[in-house]
Motif scaffolding. Sequence first.
Motif, PDB file in Angstrom:
ATOM      1  N   PRO A 179      35.346  32.187  44.173  1.00  0.00           N
ATOM      2  CA  PRO A 179      36.348  31.260  44.716  1.00  0.00           C
ATOM      3  C   PRO A 179      35.670  30.025  45.293  1.00  0.00           C
ATOM      4  O   PRO A 179      34.533  30.101  45.775  1.00  0.00           O
ATOM      5  CB  PRO A 179      37.015  32.086  45.829  1.00  0.00           C
ATOM      6  N   PRO A 180      36.338  28.879  45.286  1.00  0.00           N
ATOM      7  CA  PRO A 180      35.678  27.633  45.689  1.00  0.00           C
ATOM      8  C   PRO A 180      35.194  27.603  47.126  1.00  0.00           C
ATOM      9  O   PRO A 180      34.397  26.732  47.488  1.00  0.00           O
ATOM     10  CB  PRO A 180      36.765  26.562  45.452  1.00  0.00           C
ATOM     11  N   GLN A 181      35.642  28.563  47.952  1.00  0.00           N
ATOM     12  CA  GLN A 181      35.157  28.609  49.323  1.00  0.00           C
ATOM     13  C   GLN A 181      33.705  29.094  49.417  1.00  0.00           C
ATOM     14  O   GLN A 181      33.036  28.863  50.419  1.00  0.00           O
ATOM     15  CB  GLN A 181      36.026  29.551  50.159  1.00  0.00           C
ATOM     16  N   ALA A 182      33.236  29.794  48.395  1.00  0.00           N
ATOM     17  CA  ALA A 182      31.858  30.286  48.425  1.00  0.00           C
ATOM     18  C   ALA A 182      30.915  29.108  48.640  1.00  0.00           C
ATOM     19  O   ALA A 182      31.121  28.028  48.087  1.00  0.00           O
ATOM     20  CB  ALA A 182      31.517  30.989  47.112  1.00  0.00           C
ATOM     21  N   CYS A 192      46.612  39.682  50.707  1.00  0.00           N
ATOM     22  CA  CYS A 192      45.740  38.519  50.888  1.00  0.00           C
ATOM     23  C   CYS A 192      44.291  38.943  50.755  1.00  0.00           C
ATOM     24  O   CYS A 192      43.826  39.840  51.465  1.00  0.00           O
ATOM     25  CB  CYS A 192      45.976  37.890  52.262  1.00  0.00           C
ATOM     26  N   PHE A 193      43.576  38.303  49.873  1.00  0.00           N
ATOM     27  CA  PHE A 193      42.175  38.624  49.594  1.00  0.00           C
ATOM     28  C   PHE A 193      41.234  37.826  50.474  1.00  0.00           C
ATOM     29  O   PHE A 193      40.048  38.131  50.569  1.00  0.00           O
ATOM     30  CB  PHE A 193      41.911  38.344  48.094  1.00  0.00           C
ATOM     31  N   ARG A 194      41.748  36.795  51.160  1.00  0.00           N
ATOM     32  CA  ARG A 194      40.939  35.862  51.943  1.00  0.00           C
ATOM     33  C   ARG A 194      39.926  35.144  51.074  1.00  0.00           C
ATOM     34  O   ARG A 194      38.798  34.900  51.477  1.00  0.00           O
ATOM     35  CB  ARG A 194      40.293  36.547  53.145  1.00  0.00           C
ATOM     36  N   CYS A 195      40.404  34.775  49.890  1.00  0.00           N
ATOM     37  CA  CYS A 195      39.535  34.017  48.979  1.00  0.00           C
ATOM     38  C   CYS A 195      39.285  32.604  49.492  1.00  0.00           C
ATOM     39  O   CYS A 195      38.312  31.976  49.097  1.00  0.00           O
ATOM     40  CB  CYS A 195      40.147  33.961  47.592  1.00  0.00           C
ATOM     41  N   GLY A 196      40.201  32.090  50.316  1.00  0.00           N
ATOM     42  CA  GLY A 196      39.990  30.763  50.902  1.00  0.00           C
ATOM     43  C   GLY A 196      40.606  29.607  50.138  1.00  0.00           C
ATOM     44  O   GLY A 196      40.477  28.453  50.546  1.00  0.00           O
ATOM     45  N   TYR A 197      41.281  29.883  49.016  1.00  0.00           N
ATOM     46  CA  TYR A 197      41.928  28.789  48.292  1.00  0.00           C
ATOM     47  C   TYR A 197      42.893  28.021  49.190  1.00  0.00           C
ATOM     48  O   TYR A 197      43.087  26.819  49.034  1.00  0.00           O
ATOM     49  CB  TYR A 197      42.727  29.339  47.099  1.00  0.00           C
ATOM     50  N   GLN A 201      36.398  28.705  38.392  1.00  0.00           N
ATOM     51  CA  GLN A 201      37.135  29.762  37.721  1.00  0.00           C
ATOM     52  C   GLN A 201      38.039  30.505  38.684  1.00  0.00           C
ATOM     53  O   GLN A 201      37.632  30.829  39.791  1.00  0.00           O
ATOM     54  CB  GLN A 201      36.145  30.788  37.131  1.00  0.00           C
ATOM     55  N   ILE A 202      39.269  30.786  38.229  1.00  0.00           N
ATOM     56  CA  ILE A 202      40.216  31.455  39.113  1.00  0.00           C
ATOM     57  C   ILE A 202      40.273  32.950  38.833  1.00  0.00           C
ATOM     58  O   ILE A 202      40.808  33.732  39.633  1.00  0.00           O
ATOM     59  CB  ILE A 202      41.608  30.810  38.961  1.00  0.00           C
ATOM     60  N   THR A 203      39.705  33.360  37.682  1.00  0.00           N
ATOM     61  CA  THR A 203      39.907  34.745  37.232  1.00  0.00           C
ATOM     62  C   THR A 203      39.310  35.758  38.190  1.00  0.00           C
ATOM     63  O   THR A 203      39.829  36.857  38.358  1.00  0.00           O
ATOM     64  CB  THR A 203      39.303  34.953  35.833  1.00  0.00           C
ATOM     65  N   THR A 204      38.205  35.379  38.854  1.00  0.00           N
ATOM     66  CA  THR A 204      37.577  36.313  39.788  1.00  0.00           C
ATOM     67  C   THR A 204      38.545  36.701  40.887  1.00  0.00           C
ATOM     68  O   THR A 204      38.695  37.867  41.235  1.00  0.00           O
ATOM     69  CB  THR A 204      36.336  35.662  40.428  1.00  0.00           C
ATOM     70  N   THR A 205      39.194  35.698  41.465  1.00  0.00           N
ATOM     71  CA  THR A 205      40.110  35.971  42.568  1.00  0.00           C
ATOM     72  C   THR A 205      41.291  36.807  42.116  1.00  0.00           C
ATOM     73  O   THR A 205      41.768  37.677  42.854  1.00  0.00           O
ATOM     74  CB  THR A 205      40.612  34.653  43.166  1.00  0.00           C
ATOM     75  N   LEU A 206      41.759  36.564  40.905  1.00  0.00           N
ATOM     76  CA  LEU A 206      42.926  37.308  40.429  1.00  0.00           C
ATOM     77  C   LEU A 206      42.639  38.797  40.324  1.00  0.00           C
ATOM     78  O   LEU A 206      43.553  39.617  40.365  1.00  0.00           O
ATOM     79  CB  LEU A 206      43.379  36.751  39.080  1.00  0.00           C
ATOM     80  N   GLN A 258      31.320  25.546  47.031  1.00  0.00           N
ATOM     81  CA  GLN A 258      31.276  25.337  45.580  1.00  0.00           C
ATOM     82  C   GLN A 258      32.334  24.316  45.169  1.00  0.00           C
ATOM     83  O   GLN A 258      32.070  23.414  44.379  1.00  0.00           O
ATOM     84  CB  GLN A 258      31.528  26.666  44.849  1.00  0.00           C
ATOM     85  N   GLY A 259      33.534  24.491  45.720  1.00  0.00           N
ATOM     86  CA  GLY A 259      34.633  23.587  45.382  1.00  0.00           C
ATOM     87  C   GLY A 259      34.330  22.159  45.783  1.00  0.00           C
ATOM     88  O   GLY A 259      34.570  21.207  45.036  1.00  0.00           O
TER      89      GLY A 259
END
Lengths: 396, 459
Positions: free
Chosen positions: B135-138, A15-20, B320-325, B113-114
């Motif tokens: 990620p959209p949480q930023a 888990c990266f905790r990206c927040g999605y 963009q999703i690529t950053t998180t991946l 952002q999201g």
Amino acid sequence: MALANYKYKDMIHRCFRCGYCKFPGDWIDVNSCPAYARFRLESYSTGGRLWLIRAWLNNEIDWTERLAKIVYSCTECRNCVERCPIGFSGDIVDMVIAARGEMVERGSIPSAVKDFLENIQRQGNPYGNARIKRGEWVEGTGIKKYEGQEFLYYVGCVGSYDTRAKETAKTLGEVLLKAGVSFGVLGNEENCDGNEVSKLGEESLFQLLAEENIQKFKDLGVKKIVTLSPHSYNAIRNDYPKFDGSFEVFHYTQLLRDLIKGGMLDVSGGFNTRVTYHDPCFLGRWNKEYDAPREVLNTIPGIELLEMERNRGDALCCGGGGGNFYTDFLGGSEDSPARIRIREAYATGASIVAVACPNCMTMLEDAVKAEGLEERLKIRDISEIVGEACLVKRAE
Amino acid sequence: MDSIYKSLAEIVGEGYVSSQPEELYIYSKDLGTTEPRRPDYAVAPKTTEEVQQIVELANREKIPIVPLGGGLSLAGLAVPLRGGIVLDIKRMDRIIEVNEKARYVLVECGVSQGQLFSYLERHHPSLRHSEPGAPPQATIAGNIAIHGQGDLAQVYGFNSDMVNGLEVVLPTGEVCKIGSCSISSGWFTLHPLPDLGLFFGWAGTTGIITKLSLRLFPSKKIRDVEQFVVEDAELVPEIVYKITHTEMAEDIVAWSQAVPAAVSGLHQVNILMTADSEKELEFKKGLFWDDILGEYIRNGDGGFVGLTPALKASLVQRPQITTTLAADFKKGGGFEYVGAIMPVETYPECYRRGAEISSRHNIPYTVLGRVIGRSHAMMFSWTYAFNRADPESIRQAKEALHESDDLALELGGTIWKPGVYGQKLVMERMEPNTLKLMKKIKELLDPNGIMNPGNWEVM
């Protein structure tokens, strides 16, 4: 070390905790995780929970009652599973359940969860009410005991004991009678399906319940089961086969859809009002059934079906899953997910929120009262809407 | 229960403050390789007034405050180096106003952002903001505060160049408005009032942004991307220079990575463009392909990369999703990168030296340069994935990151959003009077040294 024995030890660190996990599909708000919506501290988000579970199993933090509540505040709504972009997303909720299993093994669970499980063990329902009262809701309905009919109508604990949910259990039964469906109920012989038991991490008790239920069903010759609750639907359909219990399982909205389409149920009496439908998690995201309830509603003359902004796979959980309809870890705030959901429902302009789950019914009815909307918004089970349309029952 | 906890609970409500081990653990952590440090309290305020009261309390008690937005700086900028209060501002998430005619949006600091992206899509589809690919949480404010760049960087510069106004809580507790909002109700311009830009790039050491007015830009109906590939990294700067001359592209990103093997050693240039009609789109493509890139193709120096519809869709999607991946490259849940603001002409050397650093640390190289302005600069990133469950992997990534920090400065650039290590490198090279000015500003604004101490500490 506990982490070495944890079922998901090789993936929980991913888990990266990206927040999605906090968002719905269109990113409009972070409150699509019910626990995070309620508490707004990172520890209550899915990512925070996974990091805490790992830290606990890795002996970086100790078990506390608060940690247990954080772990048990997850309603298993699966919004995170839908949204997480990382390759382990399908296992996220199972990781939380496995952590609960670790806590159950140690006897380190919140007291409300302990009560829930002990009540089921002793009385076959989480309320601790007497088994002999389970079938009382049938009185005055003409619904018969199961003795080999085509369908077993499996009601579940909430439908059997909760005052409001019992009305929906009755109404559904009367609708099925009107449609000429061959069915029976187990009455006092019905036991908890165990869905919540499994999700609370008590796998041994769940296995016991499942095996007992399966044997009972087999002994009675049950082939088809129609459930009132999506929770029962989920357990019997998806988990009972692991214990050699394979039956043809329907959620009642699927059966009603077919009955209406097939002309066995006449809904021409109509239901003239604006209705919005709340997708229950265990029918929607868990079992991908978004259409049957809508098809039922759309066949009823007079209904104007309005969708909430977050619907189908993006529906906000009412907060009742994971036993929270009983333990109420997410209550007590205007940010409780049920209250957020009611505000969303009210914003559609509908005067009725249609539900297809007794847990959702309980949570959302309480939320309507908390929001002071009793005069403007009512919660109705789809069985009650159909009941009125086929003249079985007039709504109050 | 200690008196500070009690005071915090009185300000924000019992449910939004914690000194419990679970919150102290979570809020001690950065998502990257920065060592954790525990706060004493985690607090989630809802209003500017609550923030103000917390800052006043912190001054009285001489306790540090560390503002936290999405927590996605990946440089440890919200790790409470000296303990104190982590201020999780994400409850302050109102989108207050969108002014279509003046094309700006006024948001609270916790708007993500999201959330902004979705809100504009629904209610103001002709407007967009420069979306940073995080990620959209930023948070909008967090990204601005670190001088982020987005998909409009090539056209309009840093995201922090797109600010019309701020509301800030100073370290001494005063609420201050900056820009036209300080003299009227309009939040439409920062200039030409005396420059009070003291809150970007300071890692929260000069105050807490509570509201922000952000410029919005026209959102066109069609988004498309073309990809050009060359073997010779030396060609990238001139290609970028020529494309920027047309002033027809939006986002220009040059990148190279070791995985998959088929692309290793090659340099891709993604040109994102938008248009309101097919005619406009074809005109722009004609400029790039016929007038500029055709020459390289004819010379055998480069080629057109055919993108499948699915791949194109993933490249133009917002967010963009690529950053998180990137966090899952090693199935390890982590990555961190050094972002540096570099002259575009340094791309070849940045790539070569970056690939070498990656190789020495057993990490497949991943480098990227996003053009800022008309080739005025680029944000060049060296990305290092790591496995959170493997301490050796984390150590290797950390070493590689430090070497990349050194490299950025060696090649004449500057480090974007540096962590403490990078901040020290920058300050060591800084012109002495500039350093003195930084110290003066910090001491003036934050006499008690409570704001995110440990960052930008001028000795």
